[in-house]
Scaffold this motif. Structure first.
Motif, PDB file in Angstrom:
ATOM      1  N   TRP A 208      -6.577  11.816  -0.275  1.00  0.00           N
ATOM      2  CA  TRP A 208      -7.780  10.989  -0.260  1.00  0.00           C
ATOM      3  C   TRP A 208      -7.899  10.327   1.107  1.00  0.00           C
ATOM      4  N   HIS A 397       1.538  10.855   2.295  1.00  0.00           N
ATOM      5  CA  HIS A 397       2.277  11.052   1.036  1.00  0.00           C
ATOM      6  C   HIS A 397       2.663  12.512   1.006  1.00  0.00           C
ATOM      7  N   ASN A 452       3.702   9.635  -5.243  1.00  0.00           N
ATOM      8  CA  ASN A 452       3.011   8.397  -4.953  1.00  0.00           C
ATOM      9  C   ASN A 452       1.974   8.156  -6.036  1.00  0.00           C
ATOM     10  N   GLU A 453       2.083   7.047  -6.723  1.00  0.00           N
ATOM     11  CA  GLU A 453       1.039   6.564  -7.644  1.00  0.00           C
ATOM     12  C   GLU A 453       0.490   7.674  -8.521  1.00  0.00           C
ATOM     13  N   GLU A 528       5.186   0.548  -0.899  1.00  0.00           N
ATOM     14  CA  GLU A 528       3.896   0.393  -0.215  1.00  0.00           C
ATOM     15  C   GLU A 528       3.378  -0.998  -0.524  1.00  0.00           C
ATOM     16  N   SER A 531      -2.032  -3.447   2.558  1.00  0.00           N
ATOM     17  CA  SER A 531      -3.438  -3.016   2.519  1.00  0.00           C
ATOM     18  C   SER A 531      -4.369  -4.166   2.921  1.00  0.00           C
ATOM     19  N   TRP A 558      -5.790  -5.323  -4.545  1.00  0.00           N
ATOM     20  CA  TRP A 558      -4.493  -4.901  -5.078  1.00  0.00           C
ATOM     21  C   TRP A 558      -3.358  -5.181  -4.095  1.00  0.00           C
ATOM     22  N   TRP A 581       1.017  -0.717   4.292  1.00  0.00           N
ATOM     23  CA  TRP A 581      -0.074   0.258   4.361  1.00  0.00           C
ATOM     24  C   TRP A 581      -1.058  -0.270   5.374  1.00  0.00           C
ATOM     25  N   GLU A 589     -10.847   7.285   4.145  1.00  0.00           N
ATOM     26  CA  GLU A 589     -10.547   6.110   3.334  1.00  0.00           C
ATOM     27  C   GLU A 589     -11.018   4.818   4.009  1.00  0.00           C
TER      28      GLU A 589
END
Ligand code: GAL
Length: 968
Positions: A208, A397, A452-453, A528, A531, A558, A581, A589
């Protein structure tokens, strides 16, 4: 004094000047406000060659943007043939005409040259990616016959299909793992060249973020002895025995392509950093034919110098294969002796000393070049991170470029190496296994991350998937823990935290304590965090304009600001550390905005590697061994005289004193994590932060108000480049005032030309800029963004001089000269574009006693009455003289179709007639072997070539040599 070490710059203009005790004077002469390190006169570190049988294969590629549809085969025969080995249709075909495709050099990211398009995918940075084709002609020396030959692509974005000589040899669904193709069974030698064709589908997404498009990492041709170590076939696994001594088990996997079993000796030798032998050992091995065998030699290393973040000492393990006493193959693997331990209460220990992970997450992407980042630029990016005290990188990732890990080993970074696709099905498990096999020798790697996630992280299926993936990792490397980067579901009855060695938290800082309480034996790291958003050089948020202040006040819901986040991690010894991050901005992104914003705001440094305020904040957090002080914002605020301005100071000292034009604005106790703030009515001049320890000034940061820009300036990272046709570096373009001070507010358009180097790309770190990042020739343009722009140059070949000239309207132009040192390029396989179109494949009729009709052809549906032969393959002798037909159908290259051509048979055995499209065009009267030629008239579409041969008795006959059609 090494200015690079001392200048920890950010916020558009700042300065860090350690002052030795007793000399508390500020360095006003350095107050030019330029935020980048002063140029150095040194060459990039060239990574040692680990496998001498590999040669770069990056020149001579032809590229076609867009897909090439394959036409439907006509009739049964064509269908029958189209699915046979060697007969791939369309652009994968050997004879396909790529002569009008442009030449490209690898690494190549075609998306980096694309415009930004509102309807294209937001996460991928609004750049259309699409489908592309690459082709390369490869001439193999006849001396390479008998060797094991491989083709290596270190990374292709994204889904790739690869053909060699018209046979499909690989498909690869991963933009991040390398593709190793065994060329040996397909190889042709000498003038019978090989054709490599690659179709790349970059519409496929694995991320992404901006993933680029094409053959964006290194490509290699491997030529090895027939009995040799396989690719990624050496595993060195240094271990400390209970007696304190270090041992290195060295496992080598050998393969044998000969027709008989081979007996060889494998020798492993440990070399210290100076190349001195420390230990050596040998073992005998018998390698079965077309099979593999694993050998082991255990080296006793004694008490070697250890590898650490501060002193990343590298040793080398040289592994050789010996046959009859001669070395036929060799690998050199850099290794480091270090122990790694995660403690559930105390975090990470390296060599039994506690180390907090001061890490960043990275994507492989940079302004101008996209994902095709030159090795030297990768190293430069890591240097920027090292300069702010960063000691850890998360390869988010996905598997990184191999050279990035080499640089991490050399520079002393701790790495979380991450797998891309969460899936234990065989194809994806193989990708994970490839990652571990390729990377397990790197001392820098301390953790394997399997995902990752993943939404399935809190399910039974997720647990089963992780169990299988961890087991696959452990089969190949049981020296490092496995983690997974979770973003929730930590307390589900089934969740993957129960089956990983180290729990990885993405965000959710509020859960650190609870999780630790509930899982007191499970080590934890933040995988991570943060952000936070900053636009480099901006100090006010303009939501409508998609600009975000750099005072570290804005973050994703978040995440958290840089300061708030580190506060949580620093306060908890049981959290091994964090990974911000991100280290650098990246295309795509564009959170929290979208169009027209095309790149991220998350970076501590922008897309060009220019520092934001976050750089100073982390420098203050992370640097322990030298004083840090930095001021935000810059001090050029024309028109805001008298208005209050928030002045933020980041420092790791005890107290900071702020002064404006010599006036004391107060001393504050340093808050190393949150920084210190003053509100200062703006007055132009000089603002100065004096960082003190024990009452002494240890570092000073200064900004001076810049006047109007009067001249451009060009500042390289290095004032010398290797003239090896590969070295690359960023050059900063900026404007200065009449007193030579950097102007942090200049947003001018600049133009430049380059000689002696190639302009790879440009950028300025503005997430909202749609200016082109690439140019076809030696000239480009880029506007300054908050004072800065960047161009990336690749040095040309040989000793010489690189000259860059930059202009901007109304400003004095700048000229920069960079020396190009005489450094031999790394060997490249020479390009071998075909001069003639080869006619290789023929259908051969049965023998006739009488001259057959040249129009005779196999019936559609008859796959069996005619042989298929290749040019150069003689027709065996018959007792009596016979007639045969040879038929080929070719589509002449576009130039031949347009202008006509000449067909040449190098050697024909027997009397012959040549017919093209039903017309006789040449006759060979002599029976003895000889050449033949004829002209081919212009005309589009496929042609039918028929050779009618009367073979003399008792002599091989037919097409005894190559056949080519040359443009007229
Ligand atoms: C995380 C993700 C990253 C990036 C980041 C942005 O959830 O792992 O790849 O998307 O969010 O905040």
């Amino acid at each position: 004094m090494d200015r690079r070490e001392l200048l920890v710059g950010g916020a558009g203009a700042l300065l860090v000047t350690p002052v030795s005790a007793g000399t508390a004077a500020a360095r006003s002469e350095n107050a030019d406000g330029f935020p980048m390190p002063a140029p150095e006169r040194n060459l990039p570190t060239r990574l040692p060659q680990s496998d001498p049988s590999r040669t770069l294969l990056e020149l001579g590629w032809r590229f076609h943007e867009g897909d090439i549809p394959v036409s439907e085969p006509k009739g049964h025969n064509e269908t029958y043939m189209s699915v046979k080995a060697g007969n791939a249709p369309g652009a994968a075909a050997i004879a396909y005409d790529d002569s009008d495709w442009p030449d490209v050099r690898l690494p190549h990211d075609w998306a980096a040259a694309q415009p930004f398009v509102e309807t294209a995918n937001v996460s991928q940075g609004y750049r259309p990616r699409g489908i592309g084709w690459y082709r390369r002609t490869l001439r193999l020396d006849p001396g390479d016959r008998g060797k094991a030959i491989e083709l290596h692509f270190d990374g292709i974005a994204t889904n790739a299909t690869i053909w060699v000589n018209g046979s499909l040899v690989a498909h690869n669904w991963s933009g991040y793992n390398s593709v190793h193709v065994d060329l040996t069974p397909f190889a042709r030698f000498g003038d019978e060249t090989n054709i490599i064709a690659v179709r790349v589908d970059a519409n496929a997404k694995e991320g992404w973020w901006y993933e680029g498009a094409g053959l964006y990492r290194h490509a290699w041709l491997v030529r090895r002895a027939p009995v040799a170590i396989v690719s990624d076939g050496v595993h060195c696994d240094p271990r400390q025995a209970p007696d304190g001594r270090w041992r290195v088990p060295v496992t080598a996997t050998l393969a044998n392509i000969e027709r008989g079993v081979a007996a060889v000796t494998v020798e492993a030798t440990l070399l210290d950093p100076t190349g001195r032998e420390i230990a050596t050992g040998r073992t005998e091995a018998t390698v079965p034919t077309l099979d593999r065998v694993e050998t082991e030699v255990i080296l006793d290393a004694g008490s070697p110098a250890l590898w650490s973040v501060e002193k990343p000492t590298l040793h080398t393990v040289r592994t050789r294969v010996l046959r009859d006493g001669l070395a036929v193959d060799e690998r050199r693997i850099a290794i480091g002796f270090r122990s790694v331990r995660f403690d559930a209460d105390k975090g990470l220990f390296v060599n039994d000393a506690p180390v907090k992970l001061k890490g960043v997450c990275l994507h492989q992407d940079h302004a101008g070049v996209g994902v095709a980042i030159p090795d030297a630029l990768l190293a430069w990016r890591l240097e920027r991170l090292k300069a702010m005290g960063c000691n850890a990188i998360r390869m988010s990732h996905n598997a990184p470029t191999a050279e990035l890990l080499d640089h991490c080993d050399r520079m002393g970074f701790l790495v979380m190496d991450e797998n891309r696709i969460f899936n234990p099905a065989p194809e994806f498990l193989a990708q994970l296994e490839w990652l571990v096999r390729r990377d397990r020798n790197h001392p820098s790697i301390i953790l394997w991350s399997v995902f990752n996630e993943e939404p399935m992280q809190g399910t039974e299926a997720g647990v089963e998937m992780v169990r299988r993936m961890s087991a696959a990792v452990r089969r190949l490397d049981h020296s490092r823990p496995v983690t997974a980067a979770m973003n929730g579901s930590f307390y589900n009855p089934a969740n993957v935290s129960s089956v990983v060695d180290v729990m990885g938290f993405n965000y959710y800082q509020g859960d650190y304590d609870k999780f630790h309480r509930l899982n007191p034996t499970k080590p934890i790291t933040s995988s991570e965090d943060t952000s936070a958003f900053e636009t480099r050089g901006a100090f006010a948020t303009d939501s409508a304009g998609h600009v975000i202040t750099s005072y570290d006040t804005e973050a994703a819901s978040w995440g958290g600001t840089h300061r708030d986040t580190w506060k949580e991690i620093a306060a908890r010894p049981f959290v091994a550390g964090g990974f911000v991050w991100t280290g650098f901005d990246y295309h795509g992104e564009p959170t929290p905005h979208d169009w027209p914003t095309i790149s991220s705001f998350f970076g501590i440094l922008d897309l060009c590697g220019f520092p934001k305020t976050a750089f100073d904040i982390h420098s203050a957090h992370w640097i322990d061994d030298r004083p840090v002080v930095a001021i935000a914002p810059h001090w050029t605020w024309r028109g805001r005289e008298g208005e209050p301005i928030k002045v933020f100071v980041a420092s790791n000292a005890e107290t900071v004193e702020l002064r404006l034009n010599g006036r004391d604005l107060g001393v504050q106790q340093v808050d190393r994590i949150m920084g210190n703030e003053w509100t200062v009515p703006y007055a132009p001049g000089r603002i100065e932060a004096r960082a003190m320890r024990g009452g002494k000034v240890v570092a000073v940061a200064v900004h001076e108000t810049a006047g109007a820009p009067v001249a451009l300036r060009l500042t390289p990272a290095r004032s010398v480049m290797a003239g090896d046709d590969e070295d690359a570096q960023p050059i900063t373009i900026h404007a200065v005032d009449a007193r030579g001070r950097h102007v942090p507010t200049a947003n001018l358009m600049t133009r430049f030309t380059i000689e002696g180097a190639t302009l790879l790309g440009v950028g300025n770190g503005d997430p909202n800029s749609h200016e082109s990042e690439q140019f076809a020739g030696p000239a480009g343009t880029r506007s300054l963004f908050n004072g800065l722009a960047q161009m990336i140059l690749r040095a040309g070949n040989g000793r010489g001089r690189i000259t860059v000239r930059a202009t901007a309207e109304g400003l004095k132009p700048a000229t920069l000269a960079i020396d190009r040192a005489d450094i031999a390029p790394r060997p490249q396989i020479a390009p071998s574009p075909p001069a003639v179109m080869q006619v290789r494949d023929w259908q051969r009729s049965a023998a006739f006693a009488e001259r057959p009709d040249p129009a005779l052809a196999p019936a559609d549906g008859d796959n069996n009455s005619w042989d298929v032969i290749r040019s150069g393959q003689p027709t065996p002798a018959e007792a009596r003289s016979v007639w045969r037909l040879y038929r080929a159908r070719v589509t002449p290259w576009k130039r031949i179709a347009a202008e006509g051509g000449v067909i040449r048979f190098a050697a024909l055995g027997g009397r012959a007639e040549l017919w093209i499209d039903g017309t006789r065009v040449a006759v060979k009267d002599a029976a003895a072997t000889g050449p033949m030629r004829a002209t081919i008239a212009p005309g589009a579409g496929p042609r039918t070539i028929v050779l009618l041969v009367e073979a003399p008795a008792a002599q091989p006959s037919g097409i005894l040599g190559p056949v080519g059609i040359a443009p007229r």
